[in-house]
Motif scaffolding. Structure first.
Motif, PDB file in Angstrom:
ATOM      1  N   ARG A   1      -4.469   0.222  -4.060  1.00 56.76           N
ATOM      2  CA  ARG A   1      -5.539   0.866  -3.294  1.00 56.76           C
ATOM      3  C   ARG A   1      -6.331  -0.106  -2.434  1.00 56.76           C
ATOM      4  O   ARG A   1      -7.081   0.285  -1.567  1.00 56.76           O
ATOM      5  CB  ARG A   1      -6.473   1.604  -4.252  1.00 56.76           C
ATOM      6  CG  ARG A   1      -5.809   2.848  -4.809  1.00 56.76           C
ATOM      7  CD  ARG A   1      -6.707   3.540  -5.802  1.00 56.76           C
ATOM      8  NE  ARG A   1      -6.630   2.927  -7.118  1.00 56.76           N
ATOM      9  CZ  ARG A   1      -7.412   3.285  -8.122  1.00 56.76           C
ATOM     10  NH1 ARG A   1      -8.330   4.193  -7.949  1.00 56.76           N
ATOM     11  NH2 ARG A   1      -7.281   2.706  -9.301  1.00 56.76           N
TER      12      ARG A   1
ATOM     13  N   ASP B   1      -8.057   2.147   1.344  1.00 62.65           N
ATOM     14  CA  ASP B   1      -7.052   2.919   2.077  1.00 62.65           C
ATOM     15  C   ASP B   1      -7.504   4.357   2.345  1.00 62.65           C
ATOM     16  O   ASP B   1      -8.375   4.891   1.664  1.00 62.65           O
ATOM     17  CB  ASP B   1      -5.738   2.990   1.271  1.00 62.65           C
ATOM     18  CG  ASP B   1      -5.051   1.641   1.155  1.00 62.65           C
ATOM     19  OD1 ASP B   1      -5.568   0.667   1.737  1.00 62.65           O
ATOM     20  OD2 ASP B   1      -4.008   1.567   0.499  1.00 62.65           O
TER      21      ASP B   1
ATOM     22  N   PRO C   1      -3.178   2.077   5.415  1.00 61.94           N
ATOM     23  CA  PRO C   1      -3.723   0.908   4.709  1.00 61.94           C
ATOM     24  C   PRO C   1      -5.054   0.451   5.302  1.00 61.94           C
ATOM     25  O   PRO C   1      -5.267   0.529   6.503  1.00 61.94           O
ATOM     26  CB  PRO C   1      -2.636  -0.159   4.890  1.00 61.94           C
ATOM     27  CG  PRO C   1      -1.377   0.610   5.161  1.00 61.94           C
ATOM     28  CD  PRO C   1      -1.823   1.810   5.949  1.00 61.94           C
ATOM     29  N   GLN C   2      -5.932  -0.038   4.431  1.00 61.52           N
ATOM     30  CA  GLN C   2      -7.298  -0.430   4.829  1.00 61.52           C
ATOM     31  C   GLN C   2      -7.311  -1.388   6.011  1.00 61.52           C
ATOM     32  O   GLN C   2      -8.119  -1.264   6.924  1.00 61.52           O
ATOM     33  CB  GLN C   2      -7.978  -1.112   3.629  1.00 61.52           C
ATOM     34  CG  GLN C   2      -7.143  -2.254   3.069  1.00 61.52           C
ATOM     35  CD  GLN C   2      -7.830  -3.011   1.946  1.00 61.52           C
ATOM     36  OE1 GLN C   2      -7.816  -2.587   0.819  1.00 61.52           O
ATOM     37  NE2 GLN C   2      -8.412  -4.148   2.264  1.00 61.52           N
TER      38      GLN C   2
ATOM     39  N   HIS D   1       0.799  -1.231   0.000  1.00 56.07           N
ATOM     40  CA  HIS D   1       0.000   0.000   0.000  1.00 56.07           C
ATOM     41  C   HIS D   1       0.830   1.280   0.000  1.00 56.07           C
ATOM     42  O   HIS D   1       0.415   2.276  -0.579  1.00 56.07           O
ATOM     43  CB  HIS D   1      -0.959   0.001   1.192  1.00 56.07           C
ATOM     44  CG  HIS D   1      -2.021  -1.048   1.064  1.00 56.07           C
ATOM     45  ND1 HIS D   1      -3.277  -0.799   0.593  1.00 56.07           N
ATOM     46  CD2 HIS D   1      -1.985  -2.390   1.318  1.00 56.07           C
ATOM     47  CE1 HIS D   1      -3.976  -1.925   0.568  1.00 56.07           C
ATOM     48  NE2 HIS D   1      -3.211  -2.902   0.996  1.00 56.07           N
TER      49      HIS D   1
ATOM     50  N   THR E   1     -10.479   9.508   1.393  1.00 58.44           N
ATOM     51  CA  THR E   1     -10.681   8.063   1.268  1.00 58.44           C
ATOM     52  C   THR E   1     -11.906   7.814   0.411  1.00 58.44           C
ATOM     53  O   THR E   1     -12.736   8.712   0.230  1.00 58.44           O
ATOM     54  CB  THR E   1     -10.867   7.398   2.648  1.00 58.44           C
ATOM     55  OG1 THR E   1     -10.802   5.980   2.490  1.00 58.44           O
ATOM     56  CG2 THR E   1     -12.213   7.758   3.274  1.00 58.44           C
TER      57      THR E   1
END
Length: 444
Positions: A192, A332, A323-324, A186, A356
């Motif tokens: 993404r 993310d 990062p997600q 990421h 986001t």
């Protein structure tokens, strides 16, 4: 206005301006119009009074923030990878002679509640607090493999065909854990979401190489560069370029209605009762709303501050990727900060953005993990906008529509769209083998 053009471009957003420049340089006759009386469309750059008008509904920003015209607040802020394709396109069109770039100080990643510098080379991997001692050694081996990898030299492939091997399989070979892969995927490769893990590893390796090469180029703390006075300079630089090649720019043209012939192909564009004929139209989604569909929304916050973002080593310009997985999200979050050192705010002021892909209707709540990293803010604005993508068939109607800007704070996805559109419009692939040193004018 009642002339015939090869291409009419509608909207002066960054994508449209780049395409208009590329097509003009190719020798096409281009007319470029915008319904607004300013350049930039969605990717415009606002001063303080314009910012207040847009988000507060009045034009009275508080005096303590300083002079309105010292602010250049980009609505779609994105950094450029020093060796990335956008810089190559800028050099290809020679538009770099109108722009000055300055390196961005820092590139960081959010991991387990803290902000860390992104390690990009085998040496940095050994120093990074993101990993324990054994993981560092494994990561170092992986970084060396990536640094040495050459498409054309099978000796560097270590027996793996990266067009077949998935990223997940490549990582397993080096024994890297999920936490390490999270920041590599990421913050270095700039994916993404996590789909890349099941896709061929070649793309991720190339992205990591681009990051490392860009980092080496400016010897700064990040692989990114950014124009002095912000991105608002770009559309205007392309307008100048277009004029040099005989293109025509017209701002403040209401309506800009696209006209079609009986076969449904573009015939021209009408504004204020006059029609300019053309063979092709290039535009952003807002000019042909019946040929696009909504694919998502971006939530963002814009903050004015009097200090750098904490834990970023006093960086005056910085990107932080969240990062997600670290946030328990599907996509993310990005944090972008720029300041008076890039001439986008008065001395002592910093402008930060948190963005986001929206998963709720509450940007204040959704963006909290990013906003919590900012420290005290002088002012903050919240905003959401819809993202659209074209659903038409350009070979049938000759309409070439760009995709809306995403939430990322770097340009890699934007320029991919531009290059794909260029190929659809012209049938050619843009040659991007250029001398990269042409864009190093304002290192200091």
């Amino acid at each position: 206005m009642d002339e015939e053009y090869d291409v009419i471009v509608l909207g002066t957003g960054l994508k449209e301006c780049i395409l208009s420049g590329l097509l003009s340089v190719d020798g096409l006759k281009v007319l470029h119009m915008d319904r607004n009386d300013y350049y930039g469309g969605e990717s415009a750059s606002l001063n303080l009074i314009q910012l207040w008008k847009r988000f507060r509904g009045n034009d009275k920003p508080p005096a303590h923030l300083g002079s309105s015209r010292d602010y250049n607040v980009d609505m779609i802020p994105k950094f450029m990878m020093a060796n990335g394709n956008l810089v190559r396109v800028l050099i290809h069109t020679d538009v770099t002679k109108y722009l000055y770039f300055k390196a961005v100080d820092g590139s960081y990643v959010f991991n387990k509640g803290k902000v860390h510098k992104v390690p990009a080379t085998d040496m940095e991997a050994l120093k990074s607090p993101l990993m324990g001692i054994f993981e560092k050694r494994r990561a170092r081996k992986f970084f060396i493999y990536v640094q040495n990898y050459e498409d054309s030299d099978p000796k560097t492939h270590e027996g793996m065909d990266l067009t077949r091997v998935t990223t997940r399989e490549l990582i397993a070979k080096y024994g890297l854990d999920d936490n390490t892969m999270d920041f590599i995927g990421h913050a270095l490769a700039l994916h993404r979401d996590d789909r890349y893990l099941n896709e061929p590893a070649l793309d991720t390796v190339k992205r990591m190489k681009l990051y490392a090469e860009s980092l080496a180029r400016f010897q700064g703390g990040s692989p990114y560069i950014y124009p002095l006075y912000g991105l608002g300079e770009l559309p205007q630089a392309f307008a100048r370029l277009s004029a040099v090649y005989g293109g025509t720019y017209m701002l403040n043209k209401p309506e800009c209605k696209v006209e079609f012939d009986e076969e449904g192909k573009v015939a021209g564009v009408t504004s204020e009762g006059e029609t300019a004929k053309c063979k092709k139209v290039v535009c952003d989604p807002s000019y042909l709303t019946n040929k696009v569909r909504k694919v998502g929304r971006v939530a963002r916050a814009i903050a004015i501050m009097s200090h750098p973002i904490p834990s970023t080593d006093e960086s005056h310009s910085v990107q932080v990727v969240l990062p997600q997985k670290q946030l328990g999200r599907r996509s993310d979050m990005y944090l972008f900060c720029c300041s008076y050192t890039h001439n986008v705010a008065p001395k002592g002021k910093f402008i930060a953005f948190v963005s986001t892909e929206a998963e709720t209707d509450h940007p204040e709540v959704e963006l909290k993990p990013g906003i919590d990293l900012l420290g005290p803010v002088d002012e903050i604005f919240f905003d959401m906008y819809d993202r659209y993508e074209p659903v038409n068939e350009p070979s049938l109607d000759n309409c070439f529509i760009s995709t809306s800007y995403d939430a990322t704070t770097h340009f890699e996805s934007t320029v991919t769209d531009v290059l794909n559109m260029y190929t659809m419009i012209t049938g050619k692939v843009l040659d991007l083998s250029v001398d990269l040193s042409a864009a190093s004018a304002a290192e200091e």
